[in-house]
Write an enzyme that holds these catalytic residues in place. Structure first.
Site, PDB file in Angstrom:
ATOM      1  N   GLU A   1       0.845  -1.204   0.000  1.00 45.76           N
ATOM      2  CA  GLU A   1       0.000   0.000   0.000  1.00 45.76           C
ATOM      3  C   GLU A   1       0.877   1.250   0.000  1.00 45.76           C
ATOM      4  O   GLU A   1       0.597   2.208  -0.711  1.00 45.76           O
ATOM      5  CB  GLU A   1      -0.943   0.011   1.205  1.00 45.76           C
ATOM      6  CG  GLU A   1      -1.982  -1.092   1.202  1.00 45.76           C
ATOM      7  CD  GLU A   1      -2.837  -1.118  -0.058  1.00 45.76           C
ATOM      8  OE1 GLU A   1      -3.174  -0.053  -0.593  1.00 45.76           O
ATOM      9  OE2 GLU A   1      -3.162  -2.223  -0.529  1.00 45.76           O
TER      10      GLU A   1
ATOM     11  N   TRP B   1     -20.032  12.075 -20.480  1.00 42.74           N
ATOM     12  CA  TRP B   1     -20.405  12.335 -19.086  1.00 42.74           C
ATOM     13  C   TRP B   1     -21.746  13.039 -19.010  1.00 42.74           C
ATOM     14  O   TRP B   1     -22.074  13.846 -19.885  1.00 42.74           O
ATOM     15  CB  TRP B   1     -19.349  13.203 -18.396  1.00 42.74           C
ATOM     16  CG  TRP B   1     -17.968  12.597 -18.362  1.00 42.74           C
ATOM     17  CD1 TRP B   1     -16.869  13.048 -19.030  1.00 42.74           C
ATOM     18  CD2 TRP B   1     -17.541  11.441 -17.630  1.00 42.74           C
ATOM     19  NE1 TRP B   1     -15.779  12.248 -18.759  1.00 42.74           N
ATOM     20  CE2 TRP B   1     -16.165  11.250 -17.904  1.00 42.74           C
ATOM     21  CE3 TRP B   1     -18.181  10.548 -16.779  1.00 42.74           C
ATOM     22  CZ2 TRP B   1     -15.421  10.209 -17.351  1.00 42.74           C
ATOM     23  CZ3 TRP B   1     -17.439   9.506 -16.221  1.00 42.74           C
ATOM     24  CH2 TRP B   1     -16.078   9.349 -16.514  1.00 42.74           C
TER      25      TRP B   1
HETATM   26  P1  FAD Z   1      -3.456   2.207   5.027  1.00 44.90           P
HETATM   27  O1  FAD Z   1      -4.270   1.064   4.555  1.00 44.90           O
HETATM   28  O2  FAD Z   1      -2.976   2.159   6.408  1.00 44.90           O
HETATM   29  O3  FAD Z   1      -2.231   2.322   4.018  1.00 44.90           O
HETATM   30  C1  FAD Z   1      -0.990   2.941   4.408  1.00 44.90           C
HETATM   31  C2  FAD Z   1      -0.647   4.062   3.457  1.00 44.90           C
HETATM   32  O4  FAD Z   1      -0.487   3.547   2.133  1.00 44.90           O
HETATM   33  C3  FAD Z   1      -1.721   5.124   3.336  1.00 44.90           C
HETATM   34  O5  FAD Z   1      -1.631   6.070   4.373  1.00 44.90           O
HETATM   35  C4  FAD Z   1      -1.402   5.718   1.979  1.00 44.90           C
HETATM   36  O6  FAD Z   1      -0.350   6.643   2.045  1.00 44.90           O
HETATM   37  C5  FAD Z   1      -0.923   4.511   1.192  1.00 44.90           C
HETATM   38  N1  FAD Z   1      -2.033   3.954   0.413  1.00 44.90           N
HETATM   39  C6  FAD Z   1      -2.920   3.017   0.795  1.00 44.90           C
HETATM   40  N2  FAD Z   1      -3.765   2.728  -0.215  1.00 44.90           N
HETATM   41  C7  FAD Z   1      -3.408   3.510  -1.248  1.00 44.90           C
HETATM   42  C8  FAD Z   1      -3.900   3.679  -2.566  1.00 44.90           C
HETATM   43  N3  FAD Z   1      -4.919   2.951  -3.046  1.00 44.90           N
HETATM   44  N4  FAD Z   1      -3.314   4.594  -3.364  1.00 44.90           N
HETATM   45  C9  FAD Z   1      -2.266   5.331  -2.916  1.00 44.90           C
HETATM   46  N5  FAD Z   1      -1.751   5.198  -1.673  1.00 44.90           N
HETATM   47  C10 FAD Z   1      -2.320   4.310  -0.848  1.00 44.90           C
HETATM   48  N6  FAD Z   1      -4.972   8.500  -0.531  1.00 44.90           N
HETATM   49  C11 FAD Z   1      -4.395   9.635  -0.115  1.00 44.90           C
HETATM   50  O7  FAD Z   1      -3.426   9.585   0.655  1.00 44.90           O
HETATM   51  N7  FAD Z   1      -4.852  10.853  -0.524  1.00 44.90           N
HETATM   52  C12 FAD Z   1      -5.907  10.989  -1.376  1.00 44.90           C
HETATM   53  O8  FAD Z   1      -6.271  12.102  -1.744  1.00 44.90           O
HETATM   54  C13 FAD Z   1      -6.569   9.789  -1.803  1.00 44.90           C
HETATM   55  N8  FAD Z   1      -7.651   9.852  -2.606  1.00 44.90           N
HETATM   56  C14 FAD Z   1      -8.271   8.678  -3.016  1.00 44.90           C
HETATM   57  C15 FAD Z   1      -9.377   8.752  -3.861  1.00 44.90           C
HETATM   58  C16 FAD Z   1     -10.021   7.581  -4.278  1.00 44.90           C
HETATM   59  C17 FAD Z   1     -11.216   7.672  -5.221  1.00 44.90           C
HETATM   60  C18 FAD Z   1      -9.553   6.327  -3.839  1.00 44.90           C
HETATM   61  C19 FAD Z   1     -10.228   5.067  -4.280  1.00 44.90           C
HETATM   62  C20 FAD Z   1      -8.441   6.251  -3.016  1.00 44.90           C
HETATM   63  C21 FAD Z   1      -7.783   7.406  -2.597  1.00 44.90           C
HETATM   64  N9  FAD Z   1      -6.645   7.360  -1.743  1.00 44.90           N
HETATM   65  C22 FAD Z   1      -6.043   8.533  -1.353  1.00 44.90           C
HETATM   66  C23 FAD Z   1      -6.020   6.071  -1.403  1.00 44.90           C
HETATM   67  C24 FAD Z   1      -6.472   5.427  -0.083  1.00 44.90           C
HETATM   68  O9  FAD Z   1      -7.865   5.403  -0.007  1.00 44.90           O
HETATM   69  C25 FAD Z   1      -5.918   6.116   1.156  1.00 44.90           C
HETATM   70  O10 FAD Z   1      -4.537   6.313   1.040  1.00 44.90           O
HETATM   71  C26 FAD Z   1      -6.165   5.277   2.422  1.00 44.90           C
HETATM   72  O11 FAD Z   1      -7.544   5.068   2.584  1.00 44.90           O
HETATM   73  C27 FAD Z   1      -5.609   6.005   3.617  1.00 44.90           C
HETATM   74  O12 FAD Z   1      -5.940   5.329   4.797  1.00 44.90           O
HETATM   75  P2  FAD Z   1      -4.804   4.673   5.691  1.00 44.90           P
HETATM   76  O13 FAD Z   1      -3.718   5.673   5.930  1.00 44.90           O
HETATM   77  O14 FAD Z   1      -5.457   4.091   6.863  1.00 44.90           O
HETATM   78  O15 FAD Z   1      -4.273   3.543   4.720  1.00 44.90           O
END
Ligand code: FAD
Length: 485
Positions: free
Chosen positions: A282, A313
């Site tokens: 992740e 769209w």
């Molecule tokens: P954890 O599951 O603990 O993951 C650890 C870290 O990994 C996160 O903090 C993040 O930095 C990174 N990560 C995890 N999943 C993703 C992913 N799919 N893509 C990129 N990095 C990821 N994340 C953002 O940080 N900023 C945003 O603006 C953002 N917008 C999103 C928009 C959409 C439509 C979707 C589907 C996802 C988006 N994400 C975004 C990715 C993801 O949803 C979040 O990073 C995650 O939910 C953050 O929660 P966490 O820190 O508990 O994640």
């Protein structure tokens, strides 16, 4: 005050999205050289990276700057706040203080990379020492390359290359000794930047959910490593529990580095290999998003797959407003959108479900979703937000196949089987029988009455039919590709 011959001249450490003391290459360099430190944050007219901050992140920035100032204070280093273009502010500060070094940590929006390299050349041209340091990412997006020398467009090969081309650096401790600049320096007052919401103050839910700043970030990381990391692979898709790290806003503001998270997870001890690797993957999705943005400048506004430029769209403001407010009549979607509004964050699984509903069932351009998220997320991140929205829409690099349309009822039943997440954020449904929690319109009238629900009055009826929305989306996709229906 004249400086003694032996005292090195001051260094300006220009803080941007790196609001921390530990694992901060720019600050560590100034400290190692024994230079008096001028800690600076500049409120730039175009926003921090050439992008105006959304409201939720303005709230976060206020508290994060406050926390940074408090952690610099015991070192005798005040945080100087100035407003203007970075080049003007830096030049004025150099003239005023005799600073000969300007250090910062790199950031990778296309706008920032362009202005940073022009700035560096100009400062060096004037005989100053201008240096930038890595840390915001674990890889340098312009250096990790495919076999043919280009940037990656697909995650899995990127992940593999990450394993062979990247050595994740060992995080540095915060400098033990910093020397403050002895002269007095004018600074704006944080409160005068008006980053906090005026009346009505909607930030109560954010304050309950988060502790912005480096100490808050470190606490989160420690709690995650001691708790939910064990079981992360199985639980991370369940939105009703604290099963993910919630580090994303801390990472977005650079209060913590991905390398710190990477190593802390690795060193947590007794974590099953699968959980560790899933978490690291992740973190590498974040790297991949930044890799894309740094290498494809217009990712934020332009379809990565240009075929989508012809996508038909729909222009439906009422539907967009229902989605934004969590009033679609689909409980899992409404719960997600309300979680976002109340806490500035939404669970990743639910982001995918609400995203798919917006761009597919509702046929609304992903850029509207991206914009709403940008304004309301505390973790709004130029790369991850854009890349993820394009991924959901099907227009992105390595995107989900378009025909994969998430069904919000089935997704809800699978990932929130007891409806606990829904009940947390959609109180109108709190007394509804579990059997109908993801499809209240299917509940018999007596069940609805017992739960105090009047559809269309206390909770909306679905704004779009699921089968109808799905069919329309698939037809639009075929039309775009010029295929017969
Ligand atoms: P954890 O599951 O603990 O993951 C650890 C870290 O990994 C996160 O903090 C993040 O930095 C990174 N990560 C995890 N999943 C993703 C992913 N799919 N893509 C990129 N990095 C990821 N994340 C953002 O940080 N900023 C945003 O603006 C953002 N917008 C999103 C928009 C959409 C439509 C979707 C589907 C996802 C988006 N994400 C975004 C990715 C993801 O949803 C979040 O990073 C995650 O939910 C953050 O929660 P966490 O820190 O508990 O994640």
């Amino acid at each position: 005050m004249p400086l003694k011959e032996t005292t090195p001249r001051p260094a300006i450490v220009w803080f941007r999205r790196d609001l921390r003391l530990a694992d901060n290459g720019a600050l560590a360099a100034a400290a190692a050289e024994g230079r008096p430190v001028i800690a600076l944050y500049v409120m730039e007219p175009d926003g921090p990276d050439g992008l105006a901050l959304g409201a939720a992140q303005r709230w976060w920035l206020h508290h994060s700057l406050d926390a940074l100032a408090r952690s610099l204070q015991p070192h005798g280093v005040p945080l100087v706040l100035r407003t203007g273009t970075a080049v003007d502010v830096l030049e004025a500060l150099v003239a005023q203080t005799g600073a000969e070094a300007i250090y910062w940590n790199r950031h990778y929006t296309p706008q920032r990379m362009a202005t940073d390299s022009a700035l560096k050349a100009s400062l060096i041209g004037r005989g100053l020492e201008a240096r930038s340091f890595p840390g915001a990412l674990m890889h340098e997006p312009t250096k990790v390359r495919t076999g043919t020398g280009g940037p990656f467009k697909v995650y899995t090969p990127f992940w593999r290359a990450f394993g062979t081309q990247v050595q994740v650096h060992t995080p540095q401790e915060a400098p033990a000794d910093l020397i403050g600049y002895a002269g007095s320096l004018q600074s704006d007052t944080l409160a005068d930047w008006n980053l906090l919401p005026k009346k009505p103050d909607w930030s109560g839910g954010l304050a309950d959910a988060w502790t912005p700043g480096e100490a808050g970030a470190q606490e989160r990381l420690a709690a995650f490593c001691e708790g939910p990391l064990d079981g992360y692979s199985d639980n991370r898709n369940l939105p009703d529990r604290d099963s993910t790290s919630r580090l994303s806003p801390h990472l977005a503001f650079g209060e913590i580095t991905p390398a710190q998270a990477w190593w802390a997870a690795k060193e947590a001890g007794r974590i099953p290999h699968g959980d560790l690797e899933t978490f690291q993957k992740e973190l590498v999705w974040r790297e991949f998003s930044w890799h894309l943005l740094a290498n494809f400048d217009d990712l934020k506004t332009v379809n990565f797959n240009r075929t989508f430029d012809a996508f038909p769209w729909a222009d439906d403001e009422a539907l967009l407003a229902a989605w934004e407010r969590g009033q679609t009549g689909y409980p899992i979607i409404d719960a997600g959108m309300r979680q976002l509004w109340q806490t500035g964050w939404m669970h990743n699984r639910v982001r995918m479900i609400v995203g798919s509903f917006l761009v597919k069932h509702s046929l609304i351009d992903w850029r509207h979703g991206e914009k709403w998220f940008w304004d309301t997320l505390v973790d709004a991140d130029a790369a991850s937000n854009t890349a993820s929205w394009q991924w959901v829409a099907g227009s992105g690099a390595d995107a989900a196949p378009y025909f994969r349309v998430f069904n919000p009822v089935l997704q809800g039943e699978k990932f929130d089987p007891e409806g606990r997440y829904v009940k947390l954020f959609v109180p109108e449904l709190v007394d509804l029988d579990m059997k109908y929690i993801h499809k209240p319109w299917d509940a018999p009238p007596a069940v609805l009455a017992r739960a105090g629900i009047a559809l269309g009055r206390t909770y909306p009826r679905p704004v779009v039919g699921l089968a109808e929305g799905r069919d329309k989306a698939l037809k639009a996709y075929k039309d775009m590709r010029g295929e017969a229906a």
